[in-house]
Design a protein around this motif. Structure first.
Motif, PDB file in Angstrom:
ATOM      1  N   LYS A   1       2.232   0.704  -7.131  1.00 44.22           N
ATOM      2  CA  LYS A   1       2.272   1.812  -6.186  1.00 44.22           C
ATOM      3  C   LYS A   1       0.863   2.248  -5.792  1.00 44.22           C
ATOM      4  CE  LYS A   1       5.688   3.773  -5.198  1.00 44.22           C
ATOM      5  NZ  LYS A   1       6.689   3.572  -4.110  1.00 44.22           N
ATOM      6  N   GLN A   2      -0.066   2.205  -6.728  1.00 42.13           N
ATOM      7  CA  GLN A   2      -1.434   2.604  -6.411  1.00 42.13           C
ATOM      8  C   GLN A   2      -2.108   1.576  -5.515  1.00 42.13           C
ATOM      9  OE1 GLN A   2      -3.804   3.569  -9.831  1.00 42.13           O
ATOM     10  NE2 GLN A   2      -5.536   4.310  -8.618  1.00 42.13           N
ATOM     11  N   ILE A   3      -1.808   0.298  -5.722  1.00 44.35           N
ATOM     12  CA  ILE A   3      -2.345  -0.743  -4.844  1.00 44.35           C
ATOM     13  C   ILE A   3      -1.894  -0.505  -3.403  1.00 44.35           C
ATOM     14  CG2 ILE A   3      -2.167  -3.195  -4.242  1.00 44.35           C
ATOM     15  CD1 ILE A   3      -2.096  -3.770  -7.279  1.00 44.35           C
ATOM     16  N   LEU A   4      -0.614  -0.219  -3.225  1.00 49.23           N
ATOM     17  CA  LEU A   4      -0.101   0.021  -1.873  1.00 49.23           C
ATOM     18  C   LEU A   4      -0.745   1.263  -1.259  1.00 49.23           C
ATOM     19  CD1 LEU A   4       3.720  -0.728  -2.204  1.00 49.23           C
ATOM     20  CD2 LEU A   4       1.865  -2.275  -1.542  1.00 49.23           C
ATOM     21  N   ALA A   5      -0.949   2.307  -2.073  1.00 44.75           N
ATOM     22  CA  ALA A   5      -1.523   3.549  -1.552  1.00 44.75           C
ATOM     23  C   ALA A   5      -2.956   3.360  -1.064  1.00 44.75           C
ATOM     24  CB  ALA A   5      -1.468   4.639  -2.620  1.00 44.75           C
ATOM     25  N   GLU A   6      -3.672   2.452  -1.693  1.00 48.62           N
ATOM     26  CA  GLU A   6      -5.086   2.274  -1.363  1.00 48.62           C
ATOM     27  C   GLU A   6      -5.357   0.994  -0.574  1.00 48.62           C
ATOM     28  OE1 GLU A   6      -7.729   2.862  -4.630  1.00 48.62           O
ATOM     29  OE2 GLU A   6      -6.579   4.522  -5.472  1.00 48.62           O
ATOM     30  N   PHE A   7      -4.305   0.278  -0.171  1.00 51.83           N
ATOM     31  CA  PHE A   7      -4.492  -1.020   0.472  1.00 51.83           C
ATOM     32  C   PHE A   7      -5.196  -0.883   1.825  1.00 51.83           C
ATOM     33  CE2 PHE A   7      -3.191  -4.442   3.327  1.00 51.83           C
ATOM     34  CZ  PHE A   7      -3.509  -5.556   2.570  1.00 51.83           C
TER      35      PHE A   7
ATOM     36  N   ASP B   1      14.098  -6.399   2.928  1.00 51.68           N
ATOM     37  CA  ASP B   1      13.886  -5.861   4.270  1.00 51.68           C
ATOM     38  C   ASP B   1      12.406  -5.997   4.617  1.00 51.68           C
ATOM     39  OD1 ASP B   1      12.553  -3.731   2.962  1.00 51.68           O
ATOM     40  OD2 ASP B   1      14.373  -2.521   2.927  1.00 51.68           O
ATOM     41  N   MET B   2      12.078  -5.647   5.869  1.00 47.00           N
ATOM     42  CA  MET B   2      10.722  -5.873   6.344  1.00 47.00           C
ATOM     43  C   MET B   2       9.713  -4.982   5.630  1.00 47.00           C
ATOM     44  SD  MET B   2       9.648  -8.117   8.455  1.00 47.00           S
ATOM     45  CE  MET B   2       7.951  -8.623   8.714  1.00 47.00           C
ATOM     46  N   ALA B   3      10.117  -3.755   5.298  1.00 47.14           N
ATOM     47  CA  ALA B   3       9.191  -2.872   4.587  1.00 47.14           C
ATOM     48  C   ALA B   3       8.823  -3.455   3.219  1.00 47.14           C
ATOM     49  CB  ALA B   3       9.812  -1.485   4.430  1.00 47.14           C
ATOM     50  N   THR B   4       9.807  -4.017   2.521  1.00 53.39           N
ATOM     51  CA  THR B   4       9.545  -4.624   1.217  1.00 53.39           C
ATOM     52  C   THR B   4       8.741  -5.902   1.384  1.00 53.39           C
ATOM     53  OG1 THR B   4      11.631  -3.693   0.429  1.00 53.39           O
ATOM     54  CG2 THR B   4      10.624  -5.406  -0.913  1.00 53.39           C
ATOM     55  N   PHE B   5       9.042  -6.682   2.410  1.00 52.98           N
ATOM     56  CA  PHE B   5       8.247  -7.871   2.713  1.00 52.98           C
ATOM     57  C   PHE B   5       6.769  -7.504   2.837  1.00 52.98           C
ATOM     58  CE2 PHE B   5       6.035 -10.402   5.853  1.00 52.98           C
ATOM     59  CZ  PHE B   5       6.322 -11.715   5.507  1.00 52.98           C
ATOM     60  N   ARG B   6       6.490  -6.417   3.545  1.00 49.79           N
ATOM     61  CA  ARG B   6       5.088  -6.023   3.745  1.00 49.79           C
ATOM     62  C   ARG B   6       4.456  -5.573   2.429  1.00 49.79           C
ATOM     63  NH1 ARG B   6       7.207  -3.437   8.881  1.00 49.79           N
ATOM     64  NH2 ARG B   6       6.664  -4.954  10.505  1.00 49.79           N
ATOM     65  N   GLU B   7       5.244  -4.923   1.560  1.00 46.17           N
ATOM     66  CA  GLU B   7       4.704  -4.537   0.254  1.00 46.17           C
ATOM     67  C   GLU B   7       4.224  -5.770  -0.513  1.00 46.17           C
ATOM     68  OE1 GLU B   7       7.301  -0.499  -0.747  1.00 46.17           O
ATOM     69  OE2 GLU B   7       7.367  -2.223  -2.098  1.00 46.17           O
ATOM     70  N   PHE B   8       5.058  -6.785  -0.574  1.00 46.59           N
ATOM     71  CA  PHE B   8       4.683  -7.992  -1.311  1.00 46.59           C
ATOM     72  C   PHE B   8       3.523  -8.721  -0.634  1.00 46.59           C
ATOM     73  CE2 PHE B   8       8.912  -7.554  -3.266  1.00 46.59           C
ATOM     74  CZ  PHE B   8       8.594  -7.838  -4.585  1.00 46.59           C
ATOM     75  N   THR B   9       3.475  -8.680   0.686  1.00 46.29           N
ATOM     76  CA  THR B   9       2.370  -9.319   1.396  1.00 46.29           C
ATOM     77  C   THR B   9       1.050  -8.631   1.050  1.00 46.29           C
ATOM     78  OG1 THR B   9       3.844 -10.005   3.181  1.00 46.29           O
ATOM     79  CG2 THR B   9       1.486  -9.945   3.677  1.00 46.29           C
ATOM     80  N   LYS B  10       1.078  -7.322   0.920  1.00 50.95           N
ATOM     81  CA  LYS B  10      -0.126  -6.588   0.516  1.00 50.95           C
ATOM     82  C   LYS B  10      -0.526  -6.939  -0.923  1.00 50.95           C
ATOM     83  CE  LYS B  10       0.792  -2.760   3.689  1.00 50.95           C
ATOM     84  NZ  LYS B  10       1.203  -1.327   3.804  1.00 50.95           N
TER      85      LYS B  10
ATOM     86  N   SER C   1     -11.894  -4.483  -5.513  1.00 51.53           N
ATOM     87  CA  SER C   1     -10.696  -3.749  -5.889  1.00 51.53           C
ATOM     88  C   SER C   1     -11.076  -2.354  -6.331  1.00 51.53           C
ATOM     89  CB  SER C   1      -9.994  -4.478  -7.037  1.00 51.53           C
ATOM     90  OG  SER C   1      -9.149  -3.604  -7.736  1.00 51.53           O
ATOM     91  N   ALA C   2     -10.236  -1.369  -5.937  1.00 54.70           N
ATOM     92  CA  ALA C   2     -10.455  -0.007  -6.407  1.00 54.70           C
ATOM     93  C   ALA C   2      -9.408   0.416  -7.419  1.00 54.70           C
ATOM     94  CB  ALA C   2     -10.445   0.949  -5.215  1.00 54.70           C
ATOM     95  N   VAL C   3      -8.336  -0.325  -7.547  1.00 49.95           N
ATOM     96  CA  VAL C   3      -7.222   0.083  -8.403  1.00 49.95           C
ATOM     97  C   VAL C   3      -7.377  -0.470  -9.809  1.00 49.95           C
ATOM     98  CG1 VAL C   3      -4.718   0.004  -8.694  1.00 49.95           C
ATOM     99  CG2 VAL C   3      -5.704   0.227  -6.412  1.00 49.95           C
ATOM    100  N   ILE C   4      -7.654  -1.742  -9.938  1.00 49.84           N
ATOM    101  CA  ILE C   4      -7.835  -2.369 -11.241  1.00 49.84           C
ATOM    102  C   ILE C   4      -9.138  -3.143 -11.251  1.00 49.84           C
ATOM    103  CG2 ILE C   4      -5.356  -2.546 -11.678  1.00 49.84           C
ATOM    104  CD1 ILE C   4      -5.617  -5.564 -10.955  1.00 49.84           C
ATOM    105  N   ASP C   5      -9.632  -3.390 -12.436  1.00 45.78           N
ATOM    106  CA  ASP C   5     -10.851  -4.178 -12.604  1.00 45.78           C
ATOM    107  C   ASP C   5     -10.433  -5.633 -12.755  1.00 45.78           C
ATOM    108  OD1 ASP C   5     -13.381  -5.014 -13.048  1.00 45.78           O
ATOM    109  OD2 ASP C   5     -13.617  -4.100 -15.018  1.00 45.78           O
TER     110      ASP C   5
END
Length: 518
Positions: A482-488, A146-155, A23-27
């Motif tokens: 938001k940082q997790i999604l940015a660096e996923f 929606d599908m975009a939100t589905f993908r956020e949670f999947t990440k 992980s790069a966002v949290i320890d």
């Protein structure tokens, strides 16, 4: 949230963080399958267990369960059960004979064998929030999935090591037609995660398509897929006393190919079940055991589990309530009976709160600790659930993962070890009556790993917290998400398997996907 420089000090910078936790966002804690070392809480004495058991057996033998699937009813008729129309009655000897075939533990292996999970024994798995039609976050408020939100949670599901599998769609993407939704959703889950996935038992096409997609993603032959569990499904009864057509159909298809089926009645005391918790538990068990007996008759030894979703309603409004004292006791009682039957147990991390506030966390924590106390093997909806299952929230997902990590730390032997080094008599002698332990060697050797280190909690005093912006917990969780999604970065996948999976999805879409008229 921890700033970049603070993260570098604590985790050796980005490279050190990745090396320790991926992980790069949290320890965060590394991937592991938690093992619950505690004795389960058992509110029932031996006579109480027998009384609930006899209640469930009486429901099965004298009242019966409605099987709204003709094939299932005919199979049970051939097994010697009494079938009158859709009503099926079965005696205790048949039920217990079928239960004797079922394994008390099984392993599910996804496309990445390193994400293999164990269901049963003292092992405890956590799954993501599943099936809400709506999403909520601090920026956009409540809205349809929606599908975009589905993908956020999947990440998020892939990112957090304390989430062990995909329990279902973390939010329903209603912008994708229901006939092909399962194809797009499973494609994303199989490519954006390398963890175990789930099929909804809603008609033959959905289950058959998902089994084939899991086989393709894993690079497996049909024989290899059938040889061991690779995915799972969860079916719900229609309480009181019914099993519907599509869920039974899907469960039977899964069982025939040796894939796990969790049977979870949704019994709300005072509405779909007796107002007393023992009565609600007995009804729930009868519904679950009826379906499990069917599956064991079809394929003796196929992996199954009992799920508990017994809670109560608000008797003023009729609304479901979760994380209540009654919910906790029902979960503990069901755990006792499920151990009596020798099966794995599923429960849930649930709440009735509408936003990620204090109520959401105390209700969810009650639900999660009831899972620990009942020796639950799989916790559905362990992260992200709101509004009784009508909302999925990324902030709540992050906040729940903090609690899940705390539970994992609570399980670690270091928290209760009693070696000479843990008793620490030399340190006690060294410090004596007037000193402190910050500087002694015993502390210096252990301080980096001695205690749980949070990623969302803020342990600073009020003045320091206020000077840094006075961010409340959901605000910190929002920044983390938001940082997790940015660096996923998605996990690696074999190119040949990905291409074959893409072709399969395109072909099935061209063929029309699954019917939506039932």
């Amino acid at each position: 949230m921890i700033d970049v420089q603070d993260r570098k000090r604590r985790a050796g910078g980005r490279a050190g963080n990745k090396a320790r936790a991926g992980s790069a966002v949290i320890d965060q804690m590394p991937w592991r399958i938690p093992v619950n070392p505690d004795r389960p809480t058992e509110p029932l004495d031996a006579d109480g267990v027998q009384r609930v058991h006899r209640g469930a057996m009486t429901i099965l033998s004298d009242i019966g369960i409605e099987f709204l699937n003709p094939e299932a009813a005919e199979i049970l008729r051939s097994a010697g059960c009494i079938v009158t129309g859709t009503n099926v009655r079965m005696d205790e000897s048949f039920v217990m004979e079928m239960l004797a075939h079922a394994p008390d533990s099984f392993t599910i292996t996804p496309r990445n064998p390193g994400r293999r999970v164990i269901m049963g024994g003292k092992h405890m798995l956590f799954g993501n929030v599943s099936s809400p039609p709506n999403a909520w976050d601090l920026e956009r408020g409540k809205r349809s999935g929606d599908m975009a939100t589905f993908r956020e949670f999947t990440k998020l599901t892939q990112y957090f090591n304390c989430i062990h599998l995909n329990g279902g769609y973390p939010v329903e993407p209603v912008d994708v037609h229901a006939g092909v939704r399962h194809l797009d959703c499973l494609y994303d889950q199989l490519t954006l995660t390398d963890k175990v996935v789930h099929a909804y038992s809603l008609g033959a096409e959905r289950v058959e398509d998902v089994m084939e997609m899991v086989r393709i993603a894993g690079g497996l032959t049909q024989a290899e897929f059938d040889a061991s569990p690779r995915m799972f499904t969860n079916i719900n009864s229609v309480s009181p006393l019914k099993h519907d057509y599509p869920m039974l159909d899907g469960a039977m298809r899964m069982a025939r190919r040796g894939q796990p089926v969790i049977v979870t009645p949704f019994t709300l005391a005072g509405a779909m079940a007796p107002v007393t918790m023992a009565g609600a538990v007995a009804l729930s068990l009868a519904e679950a055991l009826a379906a499990i007996a069917l599956l064991q008759y079809i394929n003796p030894g196929c992996p199954v589990a009992i799920g508990t979703f017994t809670s109560n309603v608000d008797m003023k409004s009729g609304a479901p309530a979760f994380g209540t004292p009654e919910y906790m006791r029902a979960t503990q009682m069901t755990g006792q009976l499920v151990r009596f039957y020798g099966l794995p147990l599923r429960s849930s991390g649930v709440c009735a709160a509408n936003v990620p506030d204090g109520q959401s966390m105390w209700e969810t924590s009650n639900s999660l600790w009831a899972a620990v106390q009942s020796r639950t093997n799989l916790v559905y909806h362990a992260a992200g659930w709101l509004e009784g299952g009508l909302i999925a929230s990324p902030e709540k997902f992050v906040m729940d993962c903090e609690v899940l990590q705390m539970i994992q730390r609570y399980f670690e032997e270091a928290t209760f070890a009693t070696t000479d080094a843990d008793i620490a008599l030399d340190a006690i002698r060294e410090v004596g009556a007037g000193g402190h332990y910050f500087g002694c060697q015993h502390t210096q050797d252990r301080y980096q790993t001695a205690f749980y280190a949070p990623f969302a909690s803020d342990w600073r005093n009020y003045e320091a917290w206020q000077a840094d912006g006075a961010h409340w917990t959901p605000e910190r969780a929002h920044r983390i998400y938001k940082q997790i999604l940015a660096e996923f970065e998605p996990p690696e996948m074999d190119d040949t398997a990905r291409e074959e999976l893409t072709r399969f999805v395109a072909r099935r879409k061209q063929e029309g996907g699954a019917p939506t008229d039932f």
